[in-house]
Motif scaffolding. Structure first.
Motif, PDB file in Angstrom:
ATOM      1  N   LEU A 108      -0.762  -4.033  -7.650  1.00 60.15           N
ATOM      2  CA  LEU A 108      -1.515  -4.724  -6.600  1.00 60.15           C
ATOM      3  C   LEU A 108      -0.692  -4.797  -5.321  1.00 60.15           C
ATOM      4  O   LEU A 108      -1.206  -4.552  -4.226  1.00 60.15           O
ATOM      5  CB  LEU A 108      -1.938  -6.124  -7.055  1.00 60.15           C
ATOM      6  CG  LEU A 108      -2.764  -6.926  -6.056  1.00 60.15           C
ATOM      7  CD1 LEU A 108      -4.069  -6.206  -5.702  1.00 60.15           C
ATOM      8  CD2 LEU A 108      -3.057  -8.316  -6.606  1.00 60.15           C
ATOM      9  N   GLU A 109       0.586  -5.106  -5.442  1.00 53.79           N
ATOM     10  CA  GLU A 109       1.417  -5.163  -4.234  1.00 53.79           C
ATOM     11  C   GLU A 109       1.475  -3.797  -3.548  1.00 53.79           C
ATOM     12  O   GLU A 109       1.313  -3.696  -2.337  1.00 53.79           O
ATOM     13  CB  GLU A 109       2.825  -5.656  -4.549  1.00 53.79           C
ATOM     14  CG  GLU A 109       3.682  -5.721  -3.289  1.00 53.79           C
ATOM     15  CD  GLU A 109       4.969  -6.493  -3.448  1.00 53.79           C
ATOM     16  OE1 GLU A 109       5.760  -6.470  -2.488  1.00 53.79           O
ATOM     17  OE2 GLU A 109       5.201  -7.114  -4.503  1.00 53.79           O
ATOM     18  N   ARG A 110       1.713  -2.755  -4.327  1.00 46.23           N
ATOM     19  CA  ARG A 110       1.782  -1.405  -3.750  1.00 46.23           C
ATOM     20  C   ARG A 110       0.452  -1.034  -3.083  1.00 46.23           C
ATOM     21  O   ARG A 110       0.422  -0.479  -1.984  1.00 46.23           O
ATOM     22  CB  ARG A 110       2.149  -0.402  -4.850  1.00 46.23           C
ATOM     23  CG  ARG A 110       2.394   0.995  -4.334  1.00 46.23           C
ATOM     24  CD  ARG A 110       2.927   1.965  -5.375  1.00 46.23           C
ATOM     25  NE  ARG A 110       2.268   1.857  -6.672  1.00 46.23           N
ATOM     26  CZ  ARG A 110       2.885   1.537  -7.799  1.00 46.23           C
ATOM     27  NH1 ARG A 110       4.176   1.289  -7.822  1.00 46.23           N
ATOM     28  NH2 ARG A 110       2.210   1.468  -8.939  1.00 46.23           N
ATOM     29  N   HIS A 111      -0.656  -1.375  -3.743  1.00 48.67           N
ATOM     30  CA  HIS A 111      -1.983  -1.077  -3.204  1.00 48.67           C
ATOM     31  C   HIS A 111      -2.234  -1.803  -1.883  1.00 48.67           C
ATOM     32  O   HIS A 111      -2.701  -1.204  -0.911  1.00 48.67           O
ATOM     33  CB  HIS A 111      -3.058  -1.460  -4.231  1.00 48.67           C
ATOM     34  CG  HIS A 111      -4.438  -1.366  -3.706  1.00 48.67           C
ATOM     35  ND1 HIS A 111      -5.041  -0.163  -3.419  1.00 48.67           N
ATOM     36  CD2 HIS A 111      -5.328  -2.332  -3.370  1.00 48.67           C
ATOM     37  CE1 HIS A 111      -6.263  -0.396  -2.940  1.00 48.67           C
ATOM     38  NE2 HIS A 111      -6.452  -1.701  -2.906  1.00 48.67           N
ATOM     39  N   ILE A 112      -1.919  -3.075  -1.842  1.00 46.54           N
ATOM     40  CA  ILE A 112      -2.137  -3.855  -0.618  1.00 46.54           C
ATOM     41  C   ILE A 112      -1.297  -3.297   0.527  1.00 46.54           C
ATOM     42  O   ILE A 112      -1.786  -3.136   1.646  1.00 46.54           O
ATOM     43  CB  ILE A 112      -1.832  -5.353  -0.847  1.00 46.54           C
ATOM     44  CG1 ILE A 112      -2.900  -5.955  -1.765  1.00 46.54           C
ATOM     45  CG2 ILE A 112      -1.747  -6.107   0.478  1.00 46.54           C
ATOM     46  CD1 ILE A 112      -2.567  -7.349  -2.268  1.00 46.54           C
ATOM     47  N   ARG A 113      -0.059  -2.987   0.270  1.00 44.41           N
ATOM     48  CA  ARG A 113       0.806  -2.435   1.330  1.00 44.41           C
ATOM     49  C   ARG A 113       0.269  -1.089   1.818  1.00 44.41           C
ATOM     50  O   ARG A 113       0.296  -0.812   3.013  1.00 44.41           O
ATOM     51  CB  ARG A 113       2.237  -2.344   0.843  1.00 44.41           C
ATOM     52  CG  ARG A 113       2.778  -3.729   0.460  1.00 44.41           C
ATOM     53  CD  ARG A 113       4.208  -3.949   0.841  1.00 44.41           C
ATOM     54  NE  ARG A 113       4.692  -5.235   0.383  1.00 44.41           N
ATOM     55  CZ  ARG A 113       4.590  -6.374   1.062  1.00 44.41           C
ATOM     56  NH1 ARG A 113       3.993  -6.401   2.234  1.00 44.41           N
ATOM     57  NH2 ARG A 113       5.082  -7.495   0.574  1.00 44.41           N
ATOM     58  N   PHE A 114      -0.247  -0.269   0.919  1.00 41.61           N
ATOM     59  CA  PHE A 114      -0.867   1.000   1.311  1.00 41.61           C
ATOM     60  C   PHE A 114      -2.075   0.750   2.215  1.00 41.61           C
ATOM     61  O   PHE A 114      -2.216   1.372   3.271  1.00 41.61           O
ATOM     62  CB  PHE A 114      -1.274   1.797   0.061  1.00 41.61           C
ATOM     63  CG  PHE A 114      -2.338   2.827   0.318  1.00 41.61           C
ATOM     64  CD1 PHE A 114      -2.043   3.988   1.025  1.00 41.61           C
ATOM     65  CD2 PHE A 114      -3.634   2.633  -0.132  1.00 41.61           C
ATOM     66  CE1 PHE A 114      -3.032   4.938   1.278  1.00 41.61           C
ATOM     67  CE2 PHE A 114      -4.627   3.573   0.107  1.00 41.61           C
ATOM     68  CZ  PHE A 114      -4.322   4.722   0.818  1.00 41.61           C
ATOM     69  N   GLU A 115      -2.946  -0.162   1.797  1.00 40.39           N
ATOM     70  CA  GLU A 115      -4.129  -0.419   2.618  1.00 40.39           C
ATOM     71  C   GLU A 115      -3.747  -0.969   3.987  1.00 40.39           C
ATOM     72  O   GLU A 115      -4.266  -0.519   5.003  1.00 40.39           O
ATOM     73  CB  GLU A 115      -5.080  -1.395   1.910  1.00 40.39           C
ATOM     74  CG  GLU A 115      -5.882  -0.747   0.818  1.00 40.39           C
ATOM     75  CD  GLU A 115      -7.009  -1.612   0.296  1.00 40.39           C
ATOM     76  OE1 GLU A 115      -7.831  -1.075  -0.458  1.00 40.39           O
ATOM     77  OE2 GLU A 115      -7.072  -2.828   0.616  1.00 40.39           O
ATOM     78  N   GLU A 116      -2.865  -1.932   4.037  1.00 36.79           N
ATOM     79  CA  GLU A 116      -2.501  -2.554   5.308  1.00 36.79           C
ATOM     80  C   GLU A 116      -1.764  -1.592   6.241  1.00 36.79           C
ATOM     81  O   GLU A 116      -2.054  -1.530   7.421  1.00 36.79           O
ATOM     82  CB  GLU A 116      -1.638  -3.797   5.074  1.00 36.79           C
ATOM     83  CG  GLU A 116      -2.419  -5.024   4.702  1.00 36.79           C
ATOM     84  CD  GLU A 116      -3.338  -5.526   5.806  1.00 36.79           C
ATOM     85  OE1 GLU A 116      -2.928  -5.564   6.983  1.00 36.79           O
ATOM     86  OE2 GLU A 116      -4.480  -5.885   5.480  1.00 36.79           O
ATOM     87  N   ARG A 117      -0.805  -0.864   5.715  1.00 36.58           N
ATOM     88  CA  ARG A 117       0.053  -0.029   6.562  1.00 36.58           C
ATOM     89  C   ARG A 117      -0.545   1.327   6.884  1.00 36.58           C
ATOM     90  O   ARG A 117      -0.255   1.886   7.945  1.00 36.58           O
ATOM     91  CB  ARG A 117       1.406   0.177   5.879  1.00 36.58           C
ATOM     92  CG  ARG A 117       2.193  -1.107   5.751  1.00 36.58           C
ATOM     93  CD  ARG A 117       3.452  -0.900   4.956  1.00 36.58           C
ATOM     94  NE  ARG A 117       4.216  -2.145   4.863  1.00 36.58           N
ATOM     95  CZ  ARG A 117       5.162  -2.360   3.992  1.00 36.58           C
ATOM     96  NH1 ARG A 117       5.510  -1.432   3.123  1.00 36.58           N
ATOM     97  NH2 ARG A 117       5.808  -3.517   3.980  1.00 36.58           N
TER      98      ARG A 117
END
Length: 157
Positions: A108-117
Motif C-alpha cells: 500500500l505504501e509503495r502504491h500510494i507513493r507511485f500514484e502521488e509522485r
C-alpha cells in the motif's frame, strides 16, 4: 541537501491526496503495531474497518473518474489497476494474518507513493479543465473519521 519540492496538486484531486495521507498513516500504524508487539488480529480488525470505510471507495473513485483521463492502455494506469487488484486480494485474504499485514503495509505504501509522485502528476498534466471540473463536481465524501475503538498504535501509558 536540498529539500524536495512539494508536489502541487490540482484542487480537484486534493481529496484523493488526503485519502493517500490516511493510507500512509495506516501503513505507519501497522509498523507501529508490530513494533509494539500488538496482537495481529487487532491490527486486522482495524485494517478491515479501514478497507470497508475508506479504501474501497477510494479505489472505486480512482477507477471510475481519475484513471479514464489517460488511455486505457497507458502503462501507468495498467500498473495502478494491477496494484488495486493485488491490494483487494490482500484485504480479503487473511489466512496468515501477520504475513498479510506486512504485505499490506509494504504494498500500500509503495502504491500510494507511485500514484502521488508519478500517476497523479501525469494525470494532472494531461487532464482538461472540463475533466478536472467533473471530478471536482462529484458528490463530496465525508472527511476521514478515525476509528478510535482500539488505537493499537498508541503506546499505553
Amino acid at each position: 541537501m536540498a529539500k524536495p519540492t512539494p508536489l502541487k496538486r490540482h484542487p480537484a484531486l486534493h481529496h484523493l491526496s488526503h485519502d493517500h495521507h490516511h493510507g500512509l498513516l495506516l501503513c505507519w500504524k501497522i509498523r507501529q503495531g508490530f513494533k509494539l508487539e500488538v496482537e495481529p488480529d487487532r491490527m486486522k480488525t482495524y485494517c478491515e474497518w479501514f478497507w470497508g470505510n475508506h479504501l474501497q471507495a477510494h479505489f472505486e473513485e480512482e477507477e471510475k473518474l481519475i484513471f479514464p483521463i489517460l488511455p486505457e492502455d497507458n502503462p501507468l494506469v495498467k500498473q495502478a489497476l494491477s496494484e488495486h487488484k493485488r491490494l483487494r486480494r490482500l484485504f480479503s485474504d487473511w489466512k496468515n494474518v501477520e504475513k498479510t499485514l506486512r504485505q499490506i503495509e509494504e504494498e500500500l505504501e509503495r502504491h500510494i507513493r507511485f500514484e502521488e509522485r508519478i500517476l497523479f502528476t501525469d494525470i494532472q498534466e494531461k487532464a482538461t479543465s472540463t475533466q478536472l471540473e467533473a471530478i471536482a463536481a462529484q458528490e463530496v465524501r465525508e472527511k476521514f473519521v478515525e476509528n478510535g475503538e482500539d488505537p493499537f498504535w498508541v503506546i499505553a501509558t
